[in-house]
Every structure is written in C-alpha cells, then in structure tokens.
Design a protein around this motif. Structure first.
Motif, PDB file in Angstrom:
ATOM      1  N   SER A 180      -5.294  64.262  29.404  1.00 52.83           N
ATOM      2  CA  SER A 180      -6.425  63.783  30.200  1.00 52.83           C
ATOM      3  C   SER A 180      -6.891  64.859  31.170  1.00 52.83           C
ATOM      4  O   SER A 180      -6.124  65.717  31.616  1.00 52.83           O
ATOM      5  N   ILE A 181      -8.189  64.841  31.507  1.00 53.51           N
ATOM      6  CA  ILE A 181      -8.796  65.802  32.435  1.00 53.51           C
ATOM      7  C   ILE A 181      -8.652  65.255  33.850  1.00 53.51           C
ATOM      8  O   ILE A 181      -9.224  64.222  34.190  1.00 53.51           O
ATOM      9  N   THR A 182      -7.909  65.963  34.677  1.00 52.09           N
ATOM     10  CA  THR A 182      -7.649  65.502  36.035  1.00 52.09           C
ATOM     11  C   THR A 182      -8.846  65.799  36.936  1.00 52.09           C
ATOM     12  O   THR A 182      -9.711  66.621  36.599  1.00 52.09           O
ATOM     13  N   PRO A 183      -8.938  65.174  38.099  1.00 49.39           N
ATOM     14  CA  PRO A 183     -10.046  65.458  39.027  1.00 49.39           C
ATOM     15  C   PRO A 183     -10.113  66.919  39.439  1.00 49.39           C
ATOM     16  O   PRO A 183     -11.205  67.467  39.640  1.00 49.39           O
ATOM     17  N   MET A 184      -8.977  67.605  39.588  1.00 44.21           N
ATOM     18  CA  MET A 184      -8.995  69.013  39.957  1.00 44.21           C
ATOM     19  C   MET A 184      -9.649  69.857  38.866  1.00 44.21           C
ATOM     20  O   MET A 184     -10.436  70.773  39.143  1.00 44.21           O
ATOM     21  N   VAL A 185      -9.322  69.517  37.589  1.00 44.71           N
ATOM     22  CA  VAL A 185      -9.942  70.250  36.484  1.00 44.71           C
ATOM     23  C   VAL A 185     -11.442  70.003  36.456  1.00 44.71           C
ATOM     24  O   VAL A 185     -12.248  70.918  36.230  1.00 44.71           O
ATOM     25  N   LEU A 186     -11.852  68.774  36.693  1.00 42.10           N
ATOM     26  CA  LEU A 186     -13.284  68.472  36.738  1.00 42.10           C
ATOM     27  C   LEU A 186     -13.974  69.245  37.859  1.00 42.10           C
ATOM     28  O   LEU A 186     -15.109  69.729  37.696  1.00 42.10           O
ATOM     29  N   LEU A 187     -13.312  69.393  39.003  1.00 42.29           N
ATOM     30  CA  LEU A 187     -13.892  70.135  40.118  1.00 42.29           C
ATOM     31  C   LEU A 187     -14.058  71.609  39.768  1.00 42.29           C
ATOM     32  O   LEU A 187     -15.084  72.232  40.083  1.00 42.29           O
ATOM     33  N   VAL A 188     -13.058  72.179  39.097  1.00 41.88           N
ATOM     34  CA  VAL A 188     -13.151  73.584  38.694  1.00 41.88           C
ATOM     35  C   VAL A 188     -14.284  73.788  37.696  1.00 41.88           C
ATOM     36  O   VAL A 188     -15.064  74.750  37.781  1.00 41.88           O
ATOM     37  N   ILE A 189     -14.392  72.870  36.726  1.00 42.82           N
ATOM     38  CA  ILE A 189     -15.463  72.989  35.728  1.00 42.82           C
ATOM     39  C   ILE A 189     -16.830  72.862  36.392  1.00 42.82           C
ATOM     40  O   ILE A 189     -17.765  73.620  36.093  1.00 42.82           O
ATOM     41  N   ALA A 190     -16.974  71.915  37.323  1.00 41.42           N
ATOM     42  CA  ALA A 190     -18.251  71.749  38.013  1.00 41.42           C
ATOM     43  C   ALA A 190     -18.601  72.987  38.829  1.00 41.42           C
ATOM     44  O   ALA A 190     -19.763  73.423  38.872  1.00 41.42           O
ATOM     45  N   GLY A 191     -17.594  73.599  39.488  1.00 38.43           N
ATOM     46  CA  GLY A 191     -17.857  74.820  40.243  1.00 38.43           C
ATOM     47  C   GLY A 191     -18.303  75.961  39.357  1.00 38.43           C
ATOM     48  O   GLY A 191     -19.207  76.732  39.704  1.00 38.43           O
ATOM     49  N   GLY A 192     -17.682  76.095  38.175  1.00 37.15           N
ATOM     50  CA  GLY A 192     -18.088  77.151  37.255  1.00 37.15           C
ATOM     51  C   GLY A 192     -19.509  76.970  36.759  1.00 37.15           C
ATOM     52  O   GLY A 192     -20.285  77.931  36.657  1.00 37.15           O
ATOM     53  N   VAL A 193     -19.870  75.716  36.442  1.00 34.80           N
ATOM     54  CA  VAL A 193     -21.240  75.450  35.994  1.00 34.80           C
ATOM     55  C   VAL A 193     -22.244  75.767  37.099  1.00 34.80           C
ATOM     56  O   VAL A 193     -23.322  76.342  36.858  1.00 34.80           O
ATOM     57  N   LEU A 194     -21.908  75.418  38.340  1.00 36.93           N
ATOM     58  CA  LEU A 194     -22.806  75.699  39.462  1.00 36.93           C
ATOM     59  C   LEU A 194     -23.002  77.199  39.658  1.00 36.93           C
ATOM     60  O   LEU A 194     -24.123  77.673  39.911  1.00 36.93           O
ATOM     61  N   LEU A 195     -21.929  77.974  39.522  1.00 37.48           N
ATOM     62  CA  LEU A 195     -22.058  79.428  39.650  1.00 37.48           C
ATOM     63  C   LEU A 195     -22.951  80.006  38.561  1.00 37.48           C
ATOM     64  O   LEU A 195     -23.760  80.914  38.808  1.00 37.48           O
TER      65      LEU A 195
END
Length: 373
Positions: free
Chosen positions: A289-304
C-alpha cells in the motif's frame, strides 16, 4: 451401590441363559422363547405394584441361531403387555438399588485369562470413541444427516460386537476401514489451495474458495481468516458458508493494511460449536500500500516538475519578445524588381525564337555549304 460413587448393574441370570444350547432346531428355539416369556411374566406377577428394571444380557459368544431366538423372544415383549423396554442401559442404572444385594466385588484375578484374551483391547474402544466423536461433529454441517448417521451408527455398533472375540486382526481392520471412510467424507469439504495475494492499497478484498464434494448440501459452517500480524493486516470476522452438493463457493473477506510487507494468513473451517472441519490452509499476503509519506513525496515531485516547466516557458516567452523588436525592412533599400527586363527593347512575343547569343565560327565555309546571314 458398590462404593466410591459407582453403581453396578447385574443381569438376570435365568433370563440371560435361556437361549444356551443348540437352537438350530425349530422346536428347541420355540421352547426357549416360551420359557423366556413365561419367566418374565412370572417376575412381573411377583410384585405387580412395584416397577422394577431387569437387565437381560446375551451370552458371551452367541451363535446365529441363538441370537435369532433371543430376538424373537424380545419381539414378543414389544407389545408392552407386562413389560416396557428401555432405550438405554443408563436408564436401568437410575433405578433404586436393592439394599439386600451383595456389595462384594470379585478381584481381578478371578476373571479367567482365557476370557480376558478374547476381550476387545482398550485401544479398540479408544478408536471407536474417536470415530463416534468425528461422526457427531460431521453430522452438524450436513443438510441430510440421516444419510450418514444411520450407516455409520450401525458400523460403530458392529465394531463393538462380541463376534470379533478371537479375531483381533479382523476387528482392527474393520475399525480402520470405518475410520478411513469417514475421513474420506470429511475431506470432501475443504479449502481450495490459494496462491499468494498482493494488496496494492490500504483496503482490499481477499477471496477464499470452499469446495463441497459431497452429494448433499452443507450448512452451519464458518470460514475464518486469521492474520499473524494484525498490526500490518487486519481481516474481517468469520463468514458463514452454505454450499449445495457438488459445488464450490467463493467467500470474500474485507482487509485493511497498515504497513507494507508480507503477512501470513491462516484459513480454517469450523462448525458452530468450534470443531474444525478439514485441514487449515496458509497463504501469504504481500502488502504494498502507498503510505501518506509516499503520497507526499510524489506530490512534491510533481509540483517541482510543474514549476520547472512554467519557468522554462516564461523564459522562452521573454526571449522571443526581445528578438522580435529588431526585425523589419532595411532603410533605403530597393524593392523587388520586375523580372523580364530586356534592356528597354520591345518585349518578346510568344512564339518568337530565342535570340542566338552564341559566338560565331571564324572558319570559312566549305564549298557547297549554304550559309544563312
């Protein structure tokens, strides 16, 4: 009462030995039956106002003719004219003990060794009890239990028959055959082997298949999944199982994952009273499962990536606007000239031959050659 809270049941000697001897001839068998009925009636007439329990025990190893004669005599008492049959031996044990009865018990050494060798061993009764317990548990999940209970009940009674005395090997083979056949029927209700499962989310559904290979339906059966690591994977409570004969059913369990990694899960079937049916089955669930921390990292990468693309776009737009300000026609420049200028002469007409601008030859003409001028 013989002491120690134990009660001894004594069989009537005269009624129990009424069928000894040769009963192959019809006359002897009929006489034994008449004596048995007359003796039972006489006992009843001795004290008709007092109800008494009388136990009749067959002889140790009766022949077929002796057993048939006893069955005929007991059938004569079934009308209930002066006797009432008891269903179980324990009912006779509830009767009030005779205060005048002897309480002296013979020692173990008084029992003949020859007779002791013919008795069924303790292991035989242990196996019989195991078969009886398995049958009692198995019948609770059957929709038509009589189709199994009646034949196996007769087989269990036959296992305790006195006819096995003197044939311990045959008795052991028969008990093993009965137990094996019951186990074969029990194995028809089982869990279908399941491969490892993978959960790619926080919650998912795990299906488990139950197969009913019997010729009748099963009910009052439950399936339970147990996670060995509830802190990683939690499974919902037990699910009821009801399947028709010769069919399979997929039972679904809701799960929730809390951490990644492999988790072993136990699956088992059991009855309403907690008795296990069939064998347990284990399988592995891989939680990814994708944890909230992983989701936060993915969202930060997309924003960059979005910000970098926007910066490149704005930079190119500003660079393009500066280059466009210096472009345009040069001052004092001449415009495009009309083609076809032939030096001020008359314009050529369509169909006129092209002007010959080639260099003339300086060589004199040969005789007879015509030269156009």
């Amino acid at each position: 009462q013989i002491g120690g809270g134990n009660t001894a049941i004594v069989a009537d000697a005269r009624l129990s030995t009424a069928f000894e001897g040769d009963m192959t001839r019809a006359g002897d068998a009929s006489l034994a039956v008449q004596r048995f009925l007359a003796q039972s009636l006489m006992i009843n007439k001795q004290a008709p106002e007092n109800e008494r329990s009388i136990v009749v025990a067959p002889q140790r190893m009766p022949t077929t003719s002796q057993a048939q004669a006893m069955a005929t005599a007991l059938g004569g008492l079934s009308a209930g004219r002066w006797t009432q049959p008891l269903d179980r031996l324990s009912d006779a044990a509830k009767a009030k003990p005779d205060p005048a009865a002897g309480r002296r018990i013979p020692g173990p050494g008084s029992y003949p060794d020859a007779l002791r060798a013919q008795e069924l061993p303790t292991e035989a009764f242990t196996e019989i009890q195991k078969t009886q317990q398995g049958l009692s548990s198995f019948k609770t999940i059957l929709t038509s239990p009589d189709r199994v209970v009646i034949p196996f009940g007769s087989a269990i009674m036959r296992e305790m028959s006195t006819s096995w005395r003197g044939d311990p090997a045959g008795a052991a083979d028969f008990r093993a055959a009965v137990q094996s056949y019951l186990a074969t029927l029990q194995d028809q209700v089982k869990l279908v082997e399941k491969s490892d499962a993978t959960l790619s989310g926080r919650s998912a559904t795990i299906p488990v298949t139950v197969k009913n290979g019997l010729l009748q339906g099963i009910d009052h059966l439950y399936l339970q999944l147990e996670s060995t690591q509830p802190n990683r994977l939690k499974v919902t409570d037990k699910q009821p199982v009801k399947i028709d004969g010769g069919h399979s059913q997929s039972v679904k369990f809701e799960t929730r994952a809390y951490a990644n990694g492999p988790v072993k899960v136990h699956a088992r079937l059991y009855t309403a009273d907690g008795q296990q049916v069939g064998k347990e089955m284990d399988f592995i669930v891989h939680v990814t499962s994708i944890t909230p921390m992983v989701l936060l990292v993915i969202a930060g990468g997309v924003l960059l990536l979005v910000l970098a693309g926007l910066r490149i776009y704005l930079k190119r737009k500003r660079s393009g606007s500066h280059d466009g300000a210096g472009d345009g026609p040069e001052a004092g420049g001449e415009g495009p000239s009309d083609g076809g200028d032939n030096g001020g002469g008359e314009p050529e007409r369509p169909g006129d031959p092209a002007a010959d601008t080639g260099t003339g030859s300086g060589t004199p003409s040969r005789p007879g050659e015509k030269v156009e001028r």
